[in-house]
Design an enzyme around this catalytic site. Structure first.
Site, short mmCIF file in Angstrom:
data_model
loop_
_atom_site.label_atom_id
_atom_site.label_comp_id
_atom_site.label_asym_id
_atom_site.label_seq_id
_atom_site.Cartn_x
_atom_site.Cartn_y
_atom_site.Cartn_z
N GLY A 180 110.33 57.48 18.50
CA GLY A 180 109.55 56.85 19.55
C GLY A 180 108.08 57.15 19.44
O GLY A 180 107.66 58.11 18.79
N GLY A 215 104.65 57.26 22.01
CA GLY A 215 104.16 57.22 23.38
C GLY A 215 102.66 57.30 23.43
O GLY A 215 101.99 57.40 22.40
N GLY A 216 102.11 57.26 24.66
CA GLY A 216 100.67 57.31 24.80
C GLY A 216 100.07 58.62 24.35
O GLY A 216 98.89 58.69 24.04
N ASP A 241 103.01 61.31 37.10
CA ASP A 241 103.43 60.13 36.33
C ASP A 241 104.96 60.01 36.40
O ASP A 241 105.63 59.83 35.38
CB ASP A 241 102.96 60.23 34.88
CG ASP A 241 102.99 58.87 34.17
OD1 ASP A 241 103.04 57.84 34.87
OD2 ASP A 241 102.97 58.83 32.93
#
Length: 986
Positions: free
Chosen positions: A675, A677-678, A809
């Site tokens: 994966g 992600g940011g 978040d």
């Protein structure tokens, strides 16, 4: 003959017996208190039990009061000490002289057993603000009680209302904020004629308010808010002329204020908001002692009584969302320490009252969406206490007083949709707290002052639909917090500032319909959070930067400019159909509406770079294939990674490890990538012992920047952001031990990058299981367990750590699922540990993910635990509906919260939103959790429960259990939070 010799031995015997009795009683009382001490825990180390030992007299125990004659315990005062554990009522009720038991504002749990009924001497009982469970037992024998506080204590089931029949001496009764079973108004309460305080808010009372309420003529405080009350306010309530507070908000009351309501001349606080009340407010004109008048969200009509302007004590006034008309009294607030007005969404005319900040105390002026005319009064330019100024959607004219632009505490200026003219002055540089500047659809003109860059807390800047001209200030890049920028429909000229790329939080840029020229800045492609870019209807020229291909844009509009050259292939997709029209110089090989690009078209340098890039990639690919062929064995693979391994690594472990640093470093390769992600790539690494790990790889600086000059690194804020996120995650997770929070085994750092090693979650994220191609059909029991587990994880972060941790978040993609579908809260890159010297309730930041962000982000920078609660409420809604937080079917500018609020009109519409994958027999169970989700997503943070309360409510909503919580209103939770309790429990 004297009788003295006869009585002397008798008296001596009585003294001996009395002394023996007192000694025995003292011994029993000592044992009872030591039993209480052993049952309770003092995690905050308040030292309350330091004096509680067998060598000390019980009367010297901290919190204990004794009778001066008998030395027997009469009072136990242990409230507000953060104590936990269960209460041994069997031991406590052995204290025969005990008159006061005060245990409120703690974390006490467990069920209250029938032994409480043995405390027959009690006059004061406080169990409020705790975590008890189960029903309240029969307490009918406590006939001496004068003060009974059980509010917000966690009790459920049916309250034993009959027990109150024997408590004719009650002076204060507080049972609110408990999920009791729904019940009609308890008529037994109407016989308690000595009551001065009656707090029954939010405890599931239904039906009408009985006329017998008028019998309680000693009442000074009556609170019946957040129930299911219907019908009219009975005229008999006007007999309660000692009332200083009357709270009826969030019910379903109808009709007008009763005739004679103005006789309640001692009333200081009146709140009947969020009902269906009608008629005019003429009765209010006589309530001259009012300090707070809250009547918003009703159907009142007519004009405001002019007498309101003469009220000497009025501080808070809110009547928004009614049908009121006429003028707002021009002298309102001029004679008091006025704080707040919200008269929005009515039909008021005339001008803004000029003197509401006359005393220099006003914080919020909200009169948007009316028919107000005239100028904004100059007096507000000196109102230094103002935090919100909203007068949008009126017909105001003239210039905004210069000083308003620079008010130091103002977090929001909203004057959109008026007829205002003039410039934004350089005073804007003094607005150091300003988060939102909303000026759209007016006639503002002139240049945007460069001083706007000093308003560095700006999150939203909307100047659209005006007559601004000149260049966009080059200093705009200093607005690091900026999330959305709307400058469309003006006459801005010059080029788009390169510095705009420094606003690395931007999600929306709209510069359409201006006179902008020059090229599109290449570095806009570094705005990784950008999802909407509209530069249409300008005079931009040159090529479309290839860097825009790296953005994940929902909206891209470059139409009607003078762009030329090749449209990047990755942008030549149907989603951007029409995005490039009106640029005659553009060509594209994949778009039907554009000519094919010839060999000479476009920028030859770009094409050469592209060819060189492809050639280089081909060579790299060939080398990789040769390397893979040559290094098939693990030993050889380790050799391949020698350069990676030669870095200086520092490993910090937070648990006992079954792997080595080499195991992790060897596993960081493309084959293990699972994966992106940011904040970094994520790899799955399988150990030889069969265990799996998840490793997040974060570059401490942008890896592509290594060859650049050091002076250019300031143009790459992304790396420093990732580093701060890494530090936040390590700081947060390294100290956390909870079954519902993802486990961080260790961190491994070098000069260039950092690795976080977690437990691996084989079932991915909740988002994956609900919304992607890997979605599963989750039954209700599984969804419920996920909700409860995630809630417990957040509860631990907010309440179980030494200092509260705000996640900031919370979303379904950050809730991971193990092999048994048990949830773990993950991704703490934005987390904030509340510091001891921080502001009491918040941390100043704008963070989160669209669709999960609490509404207060729009008008304040204060982010606290209640912001996490809102986001968790959205996750609950995802679990219940199966829908994403943002869906096209919700309509423009609507999210799942607003969509659900529109579906609460009837039980049929509520049932229609439940995920069809949930079996019919469990839909009622899902509605219980929906009620909790609605509470969590209340607009006002103070109306949301804490995560501790959320866990309690979810546990009460376990399938096949009943929880009595309001569903029919969007903002339906404890509007005052602990307000009533603070007042009731001295």
């Amino acid at each position: 003959m004297s009788s003295e010799p006869f009585f002397r031995p008798v008296i001596q015997t009585l003294f001996v017996l009395l002394f023996s009795f007192l000694s025995l009683a003292s011994s029993d009382e000592l044992q009872a208190l030591l039993t209480l001490k052993s049952s309770l825990k003092d995690p905050s180390n308040t030292l309350v039990f330091d004096s509680w030992n067998a060598n000390n007299s019980t009367c010297n125990f901290s919190g204990i009061t004794c009778d001066l004659t008998t030395n027997l315990v009469t009072e136990i005062e242990l409230s507000n000490h953060n104590l936990s554990g269960s209460v041994p009522f069997d031991a406590i009720c052995g204290l025969q002289s005990l008159e006061k038991l005060s245990l409120g504002f703690n974390f006490l749990s467990g069920q209250v057993i029938e032994d409480l009924n043995k405390c027959v001497s009690l006059k004061y009982l406080d169990l409020g603000n705790n975590l008890f469970s189960g029903p309240v037992p029969d307490i009918s024998s406590l006939s001496q009680l004068m003060y009974l506080y059980m509010n917000m204590s966690g009790f459920s089931g049916t309250f034993p209302w009959k027990s109150l029949d024997n408590m004719s001496n009650l002076v204060e009764l507080s049972l609110g904020d408990n999920p009791f079973d729904r019940t009609p108004f308890p008529n037994g309460v109407l016989k308690l004629t000595k009551l001065t305080v009656l707090y029954l808010s939010n405890c599931s009372i239904e039906g009408t308010i009985p006329p017998g309420i008028g019998n309680l003529t000693e009442l000074t405080d009556l609170e019946l808010a957040q129930n299911f009350l219907t019908g009219k306010i009975p005229v008999e309530i006007t007999k309660l002329q000692k009332l200083w507070q009357l709270e009826l908000y969030m019910n379903e009351l109808t009709g007008e204020l009763p005739v004679g309501f103005g006789n309640l001349t001692n009333l200081q606080r009146f709140d009947a908001s969020t009902n269906f009340l009608t008629g005019n407010l003429s009765e209010v004109r006589l309530l001259s002692k009012l300090t707070s008048l809250q009547l918003f969200e009703n159907e009142f009509t007519g004009e405001l009584p002019p007498e309101l302007g003469d009220f000497q004590h009025l501080v808070n006034f809110s009547v928004y969302r009614n049908k009121l008309s006429g003028q707002i009294p021009q002298n309102i607030g001029s004679s008091s320490q006025f704080n707040f007005i919200d008269a929005s969404e009515n039909f008021f005319t005339g001008s803004i009252p000029p003197d509401m900040c006359k005393q220099g105390t006003m914080t919020e002026l909200l009169i948007l969406q009316n028919n107000l005319t005239g100028k904004i009064p100059e007096s507000y330019a000196n109102c230094l206490t103002l935090t919100r100024f909203r007068v949008s959607n009126n017909s105001l004219s003239g210039e905004v007083p210069r000083g308003i632009w620079g008010l130091p505490n103002l977090g929001m200026i909203d004057v959109a949709m008026n007829d205002l003219v003039g410039p934004v002055t350089s005073d804007i540089g003094k607005a150091t707290s300003l988060a939102q500047l909303l000026l759209s659809d007016n006639k503002f003109s002139g240049e945007l002052p460069s001083e706007i860059s000093k308003a560095n807390q700006l999150v939203s800047l909307d100047l659209s639909g005006n007559q601004f001209s000149g260049e966009i200030p080059s200093t705009i890049g200093d607005l690091k917090q900026l999330d959305n920028l709307y400058l469309q429909d003006n006459t801005f000229s010059g080029s788009i500032p390169d510095s705009l790329a420094s606003c690395d939080s931007l999600t929306i840029i709209n510069l359409a319909h201006n006179h902008l020229s020059g090229q599109i800045p290449v570095n806009l492609g570094s705005l990784s959070t950008l999802n909407s870019l509209n530069l249409s209807d300008n005079q931009l020229s040159g090529q479309i930067p290839w860097s825009l291909s790296s953005l994940k844009l929902n909206v891209l509009d470059l139409s009607n400019n003078k762009l030329s050259g090749l449209i990047p292939e990755t942008l030549s997709i149907d989603a951007y159909n029409g995005s490039f029209s009106g640029n005659n110089g553009l060509c594209g090989n994949n778009l039907n509406n554009f000519p094919k690009c010839s060999a000479g078209s476009g920028d030859s340098k770009e094409l050469r770079k592209l060819l060189i890039c492809f050639l280089g990639l081909g060579i790299v690919a060939m080398l990789v294939c040769l390397a893979c062929f040559w290094h098939l064995k693990k030993k050889s693979l380790k050799g391949q990674n020698r350069s990676w391994r030669e870095n200086s690594w520092d490993m910090k472990s937070f648990h006992l490890l079954s792997f080595t640093e080499d195991d992790i470093l060897d596993g960081i390769n493309q084959d293990n990538l699972i994966g992106k992600g940011g904040s970094g790539n994520v790899y799955k690494i399988s150990l030889e012992n069969g265990n799996d790990l998840a490793v997040k790889h974060i570059w401490n600086s942008d890896p592509d920047s290594k060859k650049k000059e050091e002076s250019t690194t300031t143009m790459l804020p992304k790396g420093s952001r990732k580093l701060s996120e890494f530090e936040a995650e390590v700081q947060t997770l390294s100290s956390i031990r909870h079954v519902n929070v993802v486990k961080l085994y260790c961190c491994i750092t070098s000069e260039d990058s950092s690795l976080l090693v977690y437990e691996y979650m084989p079932n991915g994220s909740l988002w994956d299981r609900l919304h992607t191609s890997n979605k599963l059909v989750l039954d209700w029991e599984t969804r419920y367990e996920i909700a409860l587990g995630a809630a417990k994880g957040l509860e631990y972060l907010h309440h179980g750590c030494d200092r509260p941790v705000i996640h900031r978040d919370v979303k379904s993609s950050n809730i991971l699922l193990d092999e048994l579908m048990k949830p773990r809260i993950a991704d703490f890159g934005l987390a904030k540990i509340v510091q001891c010297n921080a502001s009491k309730d918040s941390t100043h930041v704008i963070a989160g993910t669209h669709g999960y962000i609490a509404p207060e982000y729009g008008y304040t920078q204060k982010v606290d635990e209640k912001s996490d609660v809102y986001s968790f409420g959205v996750v609950l809604m995802e679990l219940i509906t199966g829908k994403r937080p943002i869906e096209p079917e919700f309509g423009e500018n609507k999210d799942i919260v607003s969509w659900i609020s529109c579906k609460l009109k009837s039980k049929e519409t509520v049932l229609s939103i439940i995920d069809s994958a949930i079996l019919e027999g469990y839909k009622e169970e899902a509605i219980k959790v929906l009620k909790i989700a609605i509470l969590c997503t209340a607009r006002q943070p103070t109306q949301r429960p804490t995560m501790r309360t959320v866990v309690q409510m979810l546990e009460a909503a376990e399938p096949c259990k009943l929880v009595g919580i309001i569903i029919n209103k969007e903002d339906s939770y404890m509007k005052k939070d602990l307000k009533g309790n603070d007042k009731l429990q001295k």
